[in-house]
Design an enzyme around this catalytic site. Structure first.
Site, short mmCIF file in Angstrom:
data_model
loop_
_atom_site.label_atom_id
_atom_site.label_comp_id
_atom_site.label_asym_id
_atom_site.label_seq_id
_atom_site.Cartn_x
_atom_site.Cartn_y
_atom_site.Cartn_z
N SER A 129 1.07 -1.24 -0.01
CA SER A 129 -0.10 -0.23 -0.18
C SER A 129 0.87 0.99 -0.39
CB SER A 129 -1.20 0.61 1.02
OG SER A 129 -1.42 1.25 1.48
N LYS A 154 -0.68 -1.49 -4.64
CA LYS A 154 -2.32 -0.26 -4.32
C LYS A 154 -2.14 1.33 -3.66
CE LYS A 154 -4.97 0.06 -0.07
NZ LYS A 154 -4.87 -0.99 1.28
N LYS A 156 -3.12 5.28 -2.91
CA LYS A 156 -3.99 6.00 -2.32
C LYS A 156 -5.08 7.69 -2.98
CE LYS A 156 -3.57 3.98 1.90
NZ LYS A 156 -4.92 3.37 2.37
N ASP A 181 -7.06 3.19 -3.73
CA ASP A 181 -7.83 3.32 -2.46
C ASP A 181 -8.20 4.75 -2.17
OD1 ASP A 181 -8.45 3.09 1.05
OD2 ASP A 181 -6.44 1.50 1.74
N GLU A 206 -10.96 0.18 -3.57
CA GLU A 206 -11.30 0.37 -1.77
C GLU A 206 -12.27 1.89 -0.96
OE1 GLU A 206 -7.91 -1.44 0.05
OE2 GLU A 206 -8.26 -0.74 2.14
N ASP A 231 -12.78 -1.50 3.17
CA ASP A 231 -12.12 -1.24 4.72
C ASP A 231 -13.07 -0.96 5.97
OD1 ASP A 231 -10.65 -1.17 6.04
OD2 ASP A 231 -8.89 -0.17 4.66
N LYS A 255 -8.48 -6.47 8.39
CA LYS A 255 -8.15 -6.02 9.32
C LYS A 255 -8.59 -6.95 10.91
CE LYS A 255 -7.16 -1.35 6.63
NZ LYS A 255 -6.77 -0.09 7.03
N GLY A 283 -3.97 -3.91 7.02
CA GLY A 283 -3.07 -3.80 8.01
C GLY A 283 -3.32 -2.31 7.80
O1 OSB Z 1 -6.90 2.05 4.27
O2 OSB Z 1 -6.14 0.47 4.67
C1 OSB Z 1 -5.86 1.32 5.12
C2 OSB Z 1 -2.44 2.98 6.58
C3 OSB Z 1 -3.81 3.75 7.46
C4 OSB Z 1 -5.05 3.64 7.86
C5 OSB Z 1 -5.35 2.72 6.87
C6 OSB Z 1 -5.38 2.42 5.42
C7 OSB Z 1 -3.90 2.52 5.43
C8 OSB Z 1 -2.83 1.15 4.56
C9 OSB Z 1 -1.44 1.36 5.47
O3 OSB Z 1 -3.02 1.80 3.68
C10 OSB Z 1 -1.62 -0.90 5.40
C11 OSB Z 1 -0.25 -1.26 5.61
O4 OSB Z 1 1.02 -1.00 5.23
O5 OSB Z 1 -0.34 -1.34 6.54
MG MG Z 2 -7.76 1.19 2.99
#
Ligand code: OSB
Ligand code: MG
Length: 361
Positions: A129, A154, A156, A181, A206, A231, A255, A283
């Site tokens: 991510s 992925k 953002k 995402d 996402e 999510d 998660k 995560g």
């Molecule tokens: O939306 O998945 C998410 C990190 C912090 C809060 C929300 C998200 C995320 C990530 C990082 O996308 C995932 C990771 O590498 O731990």
């Molecule tokens: Mg997410």
């Protein structure tokens, strides 16, 4: 004895999403000590309630004042869940306590957590991510991540930083396994932009809309070809069932720290399978403790897509756990155990501790 530590460790790189920029990982770590044995868990909350409504302050409050009195190291996780079922919400606080019991129970049996959970493949498929930065920097990151062997990329996105980014990635890297995402960054008024995202053939989009807007996601799912992944909206078995029954979801990012722990995660995986919904393990920039839980679960054969469980070294110069995860061919092997199989570097932990204290004798 049950104690907690709140720590703040610097991230190697700021992590930017549509809801903000994280410079540090501020985590609540739970520790349970029985003679020489220690068990751990980590809450997925941050300092502010931007991702969900819980934060580090509510987690400490809810654990101390509402959950701790139901805790006993002799409880199986599902029994603990039954006992706390009258307490509303706060599944991130509940999840931390529930996962602590999994570590305690697995350690008592002398088993690695992934084996104790059952159905382990013995490895987890790993995606990355990537936080938002400049287009140029992100393209570089995508290239490096592919070279490192990640099985899914992925990125953002947010309003005004979406089509251009995805288009540049497709142009430079072709038909790679790609997802985006939005972390709730859009609304129903953005349907036109969201539909433009269909052209990029993403594995899934996402959490485009507010976590509360399940109907909006159902509408969007009819309007778009791209599978919709939820999510933030999925914080319990009930919300997962609701999302599936109302046709709001194709893919679920599980998660365990968000859905109230590992038992709920396993239950969600079962109903997802029954309904043809894909699942993967997400995560929250966890330390080696939360990461070990996530990777143990991600190795379960009911998990159908690569998750957001990069090696520790991607996030931190130094982690609070002595053991670290390594990725080979886009996979990570869970710790050998017992339990989550990690130990703490107490010298480092003390140096990054913000507050701490006793919860139960
Ligand atoms: O939306 O998945 C998410 C990190 C912090 C809060 C929300 C998200 C995320 C990530 C990082 O996308 C995932 C990771 O590498 O731990
Ligand atoms: Mg997410």
């Amino acid at each position: 004895m049950l104690t907690y530590n709140k720590i703040s460790i610097p991230l190697l790189k700021p992590f930017r999403t549509s809801f903000g920029t994280q410079l540090t990982r501020d985590a609540i770590i739970l520790s349970y000590r029985e003679g020489e044995n220690r068990s751990f868990a980590e809450a997925v909350t941050d300092e502010a309630p931007l991702y969900g409504y819980e934060d580090n302050f509510t987690v400490i409050h809810v654990i101390k004042n509402h959950l701790a009195s139901f805790f006993s190291p002799d409880l199986e996780p599902y029994k603990f869940n039954e006992k706390i079922s009258g307490i509303r919400g706060h599944n991130m606080a509940k999840g931390a306590m529930e996962m602590l019991l999994w570590d305690i129970n697995a350690k008592r049996e002398g088993k690695a957590l992934h084996e104790f959970l059952g159905k382990s493949k013995g490895y987890a498929d790993v995606g990355i991510s990537i936080g938002m930065s400049s287009l140029e920097e992100e393209l570089k990151m995508v290239g490096e991540s592919l070279k490192a062997g990640y099985k899914r990329i992925k990125v953002k996105i947010e309003r005004g930083y979406d089509v251009e980014l995805l288009s540049a990635i497709r142009k430079n890297y072709g038909d790679i396994p790609l997802s985006a995402d939005a972390n709730q960054g859009y609304s129903r008024n953005d349907m036109k932009t969201l539909k433009k995202i269909d052209q990029f053939n993403l594995l899934y989009l996402e959490q485009p809309l507010s976590l509360e807007d399940l109907n909006g996601h159902s509408i969007l799912r009819k309007e778009m070809k791209t599978p919709i992944c939820l999510d933030e909206s999925i914080d319990s078995l009930r919300s997962a069932t609701n999302a599936i029954e109302s046709g709001a979801v194709d893919v679920i990012n599980i998660k365990p720290g968000r859905v109230g722990g590992l038992q709920n995660s396993l239950d969600i995986m079962e109903i997802a399978k029954e309904n043809g919904i894909k699942v993967w393990i997400g995560g929250m920039l966890e330390t080696g403790i939360g990461r070990s839980f996530n990777i143990s679960l991600a190795s379960n054969s009911l998990v159908t897509m690569p998750g957001d469980t990069s090696p520790n070294s991607r996030y931190f110069r130094k982690d609070i756990t002595r053991e670290t995860f390594d990725m080979k061919n886009g996979t990570i092997v869970p710790m050998k155990g017992p339990g989550i199989g990690v130990t703490l570097d107490y010298e480092f932990l003390n140096s990054v501790e913000v507050e701490g204290g006793k919860i139960l004798d």
